[in-house]
Design a protein around this motif. Sequence first.
Motif, PDB file in Angstrom:
ATOM      1  N   GLY A 205     -17.220  14.139  -1.992  1.00 18.24           N
ATOM      2  CA  GLY A 205     -17.477  15.376  -1.272  1.00 18.24           C
ATOM      3  C   GLY A 205     -16.271  15.815  -0.466  1.00 18.24           C
ATOM      4  O   GLY A 205     -15.941  17.012  -0.407  1.00 18.24           O
ATOM      5  N   LEU A 206     -15.573  14.869   0.154  1.00 22.72           N
ATOM      6  CA  LEU A 206     -14.368  15.192   0.917  1.00 22.72           C
ATOM      7  C   LEU A 206     -13.248  15.685   0.009  1.00 22.72           C
ATOM      8  O   LEU A 206     -12.404  16.476   0.432  1.00 22.72           O
ATOM      9  CB  LEU A 206     -13.907  13.966   1.709  1.00 22.72           C
ATOM     10  CG  LEU A 206     -14.804  13.546   2.877  1.00 22.72           C
ATOM     11  CD1 LEU A 206     -14.382  12.191   3.423  1.00 22.72           C
ATOM     12  CD2 LEU A 206     -14.786  14.588   3.981  1.00 22.72           C
ATOM     13  N   GLN A 207     -13.231  15.201  -1.238  1.00 20.15           N
ATOM     14  CA  GLN A 207     -12.224  15.668  -2.184  1.00 20.15           C
ATOM     15  C   GLN A 207     -12.510  17.098  -2.651  1.00 20.15           C
ATOM     16  O   GLN A 207     -11.590  17.878  -2.865  1.00 20.15           O
ATOM     17  CB  GLN A 207     -12.175  14.741  -3.405  1.00 20.15           C
ATOM     18  CG  GLN A 207     -11.540  13.386  -3.130  1.00 20.15           C
ATOM     19  CD  GLN A 207     -11.502  12.509  -4.369  1.00 20.15           C
ATOM     20  OE1 GLN A 207     -12.330  12.652  -5.266  1.00 20.15           O
ATOM     21  NE2 GLN A 207     -10.546  11.584  -4.423  1.00 20.15           N
ATOM     22  N   LYS A 208     -13.779  17.439  -2.807  1.00 21.54           N
ATOM     23  CA  LYS A 208     -14.144  18.725  -3.407  1.00 21.54           C
ATOM     24  C   LYS A 208     -14.370  19.834  -2.388  1.00 21.54           C
ATOM     25  O   LYS A 208     -14.358  21.014  -2.750  1.00 21.54           O
ATOM     26  CB  LYS A 208     -15.412  18.565  -4.260  1.00 21.54           C
ATOM     27  CG  LYS A 208     -15.247  17.622  -5.444  1.00 21.54           C
ATOM     28  CD  LYS A 208     -16.320  17.835  -6.476  1.00 21.54           C
ATOM     29  CE  LYS A 208     -16.148  19.159  -7.200  1.00 21.54           C
ATOM     30  NZ  LYS A 208     -17.077  19.308  -8.336  1.00 21.54           N
TER      31      LYS A 208
ATOM     32  N   GLY B  82      -8.278   3.303  -5.896  1.00 25.06           N
ATOM     33  CA  GLY B  82      -7.475   4.503  -5.700  1.00 25.06           C
ATOM     34  C   GLY B  82      -7.603   5.063  -4.290  1.00 25.06           C
ATOM     35  O   GLY B  82      -6.620   5.506  -3.691  1.00 25.06           O
ATOM     36  N   LEU B  83      -8.801   5.019  -3.737  1.00 21.38           N
ATOM     37  CA  LEU B  83      -9.010   5.509  -2.374  1.00 21.38           C
ATOM     38  C   LEU B  83      -8.292   4.636  -1.353  1.00 21.38           C
ATOM     39  O   LEU B  83      -7.610   5.138  -0.450  1.00 21.38           O
ATOM     40  CB  LEU B  83     -10.511   5.559  -2.059  1.00 21.38           C
ATOM     41  CG  LEU B  83     -11.320   6.654  -2.740  1.00 21.38           C
ATOM     42  CD1 LEU B  83     -12.811   6.402  -2.577  1.00 21.38           C
ATOM     43  CD2 LEU B  83     -10.953   8.033  -2.179  1.00 21.38           C
ATOM     44  N   PHE B  84      -8.432   3.322  -1.490  1.00 14.82           N
ATOM     45  CA  PHE B  84      -7.855   2.427  -0.487  1.00 14.82           C
ATOM     46  C   PHE B  84      -6.340   2.293  -0.610  1.00 14.82           C
ATOM     47  O   PHE B  84      -5.693   1.780   0.314  1.00 14.82           O
ATOM     48  CB  PHE B  84      -8.530   1.054  -0.554  1.00 14.82           C
ATOM     49  CG  PHE B  84      -9.853   1.012   0.142  1.00 14.82           C
ATOM     50  CD1 PHE B  84      -9.921   0.890   1.522  1.00 14.82           C
ATOM     51  CD2 PHE B  84     -11.038   1.127  -0.575  1.00 14.82           C
ATOM     52  CE1 PHE B  84     -11.135   0.875   2.178  1.00 14.82           C
ATOM     53  CE2 PHE B  84     -12.263   1.112   0.067  1.00 14.82           C
ATOM     54  CZ  PHE B  84     -12.320   0.984   1.454  1.00 14.82           C
ATOM     55  N   ARG B  85      -5.769   2.758  -1.718  1.00 17.22           N
ATOM     56  CA  ARG B  85      -4.312   2.782  -1.816  1.00 17.22           C
ATOM     57  C   ARG B  85      -3.718   3.893  -0.953  1.00 17.22           C
ATOM     58  O   ARG B  85      -2.522   3.873  -0.651  1.00 17.22           O
ATOM     59  CB  ARG B  85      -3.890   2.972  -3.270  1.00 17.22           C
ATOM     60  CG  ARG B  85      -3.962   1.683  -4.085  1.00 17.22           C
ATOM     61  CD  ARG B  85      -3.565   1.910  -5.530  1.00 17.22           C
ATOM     62  NE  ARG B  85      -3.541   0.645  -6.272  1.00 17.22           N
ATOM     63  CZ  ARG B  85      -3.413   0.565  -7.580  1.00 17.22           C
ATOM     64  NH1 ARG B  85      -3.279   1.681  -8.308  1.00 17.22           N
ATOM     65  NH2 ARG B  85      -3.398  -0.615  -8.168  1.00 17.22           N
TER      66      ARG B  85
ATOM     67  N   ALA C 153      -8.572  10.990   1.059  1.00 15.98           N
ATOM     68  CA  ALA C 153      -9.295  11.248  -0.182  1.00 15.98           C
ATOM     69  C   ALA C 153      -8.641  12.366  -0.978  1.00 15.98           C
ATOM     70  O   ALA C 153      -8.601  12.319  -2.211  1.00 15.98           O
ATOM     71  CB  ALA C 153     -10.751  11.595   0.119  1.00 15.98           C
ATOM     72  N   CYS C 154      -8.115  13.367  -0.270  1.00 19.90           N
ATOM     73  CA  CYS C 154      -7.462  14.482  -0.961  1.00 19.90           C
ATOM     74  C   CYS C 154      -6.176  14.041  -1.649  1.00 19.90           C
ATOM     75  O   CYS C 154      -5.725  14.680  -2.610  1.00 19.90           O
ATOM     76  CB  CYS C 154      -7.164  15.600   0.026  1.00 19.90           C
ATOM     77  SG  CYS C 154      -8.636  16.474   0.607  1.00 19.90           S
ATOM     78  N   ALA C 155      -5.567  12.966  -1.173  1.00 18.55           N
ATOM     79  CA  ALA C 155      -4.337  12.457  -1.780  1.00 18.55           C
ATOM     80  C   ALA C 155      -4.609  11.404  -2.849  1.00 18.55           C
ATOM     81  O   ALA C 155      -3.681  10.971  -3.538  1.00 18.55           O
ATOM     82  CB  ALA C 155      -3.433  11.868  -0.698  1.00 18.55           C
ATOM     83  N   ALA C 156      -5.861  10.980  -2.999  1.00 18.54           N
ATOM     84  CA  ALA C 156      -6.221   9.921  -3.945  1.00 18.54           C
ATOM     85  C   ALA C 156      -6.705  10.520  -5.265  1.00 18.54           C
ATOM     86  O   ALA C 156      -7.058  11.701  -5.329  1.00 18.54           O
ATOM     87  CB  ALA C 156      -7.306   9.035  -3.340  1.00 18.54           C
TER      88      ALA C 156
ATOM     89  N   PHE D 243      -6.778   7.033   4.034  1.00 16.61           N
ATOM     90  CA  PHE D 243      -8.175   6.682   3.781  1.00 16.61           C
ATOM     91  C   PHE D 243      -8.470   5.287   4.311  1.00 16.61           C
ATOM     92  O   PHE D 243      -9.531   5.049   4.908  1.00 16.61           O
ATOM     93  CB  PHE D 243      -8.478   6.746   2.278  1.00 16.61           C
ATOM     94  CG  PHE D 243      -9.943   6.618   1.963  1.00 16.61           C
ATOM     95  CD1 PHE D 243     -10.760   7.736   1.932  1.00 16.61           C
ATOM     96  CD2 PHE D 243     -10.520   5.374   1.711  1.00 16.61           C
ATOM     97  CE1 PHE D 243     -12.115   7.621   1.660  1.00 16.61           C
ATOM     98  CE2 PHE D 243     -11.866   5.248   1.441  1.00 16.61           C
ATOM     99  CZ  PHE D 243     -12.666   6.370   1.411  1.00 16.61           C
ATOM    100  N   ALA D 244      -7.545   4.356   4.101  1.00 17.02           N
ATOM    101  CA  ALA D 244      -7.745   2.992   4.601  1.00 17.02           C
ATOM    102  C   ALA D 244      -7.856   2.986   6.122  1.00 17.02           C
ATOM    103  O   ALA D 244      -8.707   2.289   6.697  1.00 17.02           O
ATOM    104  CB  ALA D 244      -6.596   2.094   4.139  1.00 17.02           C
TER     105      ALA D 244
END
Length: 286
Positions: free
Chosen positions: A218-221, A44-47, A27-30, A51-52
Amino acid sequence: MLSIGILLALFCAFATNVGFLLKHRGACAAPDVSLKHPLASAIGLFRSKWFAMGMLVALGAWVFHVAALALAPLSIVQAVIAGGLVFLTVLAERYFGCSVGTRQWAGVGLTALGLVLLAVTLPTHGGHSSYSLAAMIAFESALLALGTFLVLSKKLDNHEHHGVMLGTAAGMLFGVSDVAIKALTTAVGTGGALGLLSPWLLTCIAASVIAFYASARGLQKGEAVPVITLTSAAANVTAISGGILVFGDPMPNYTVGIVIQSFAFVLVIVAAALTPAPLRATRATA
């Protein structure tokens, strides 16, 4: 059957924490998640391969979870899964490169201790298959509405702990989904596949979808350990409460057990306040 259900819950606990940590890295990379653009956010997340991978591991954990719910009372399953928080800090620090401070170790430890105390005081017998329809409607609708409000509230966007607040809301909604799944396993057990034709299936899907986006954002922030800890704590407390209030899972009938349960809930509340790092102080120091 109960022992098999507990073993499956332990597998679920380990897989859940690994999945969360993988999703945090991904998530941090998306790109930033936006509820205004749900499809683009999901793509974007699944790319992100991490995350996948995390979602695949989480899917395996979910299978273990459903199997455990079919074999053991909801409250016991959730309490065993909660004890799996002891895996989190070790995995995060040693294998995922996360910096885990003393405050976070203490918060995770108190959370796990509080939820394990709930486990040892919950009787392993009693009704857990049937449920009160009125209690189910009241419980699910109230928490679904509250969790959705916390996710969509624009007033919380700039809060210093927005990440952990989103994680808490996601955990609450995951708990709503767990209670709905328990009701579905009961319906399928008595009526076969027709048991899936239930409003609780829609409740489960709605809660899971909103929780998915809330958890990812939440994981991104926020930092991995606080967000994951409070997500897990909220999910478990919600589901344990649902087991007691909706399915009639038994409460301890002795004074010491009631005191220990009360103390356990206090520990979880204290841990929830303790776990998020004081971001203002951290930024000031930086």
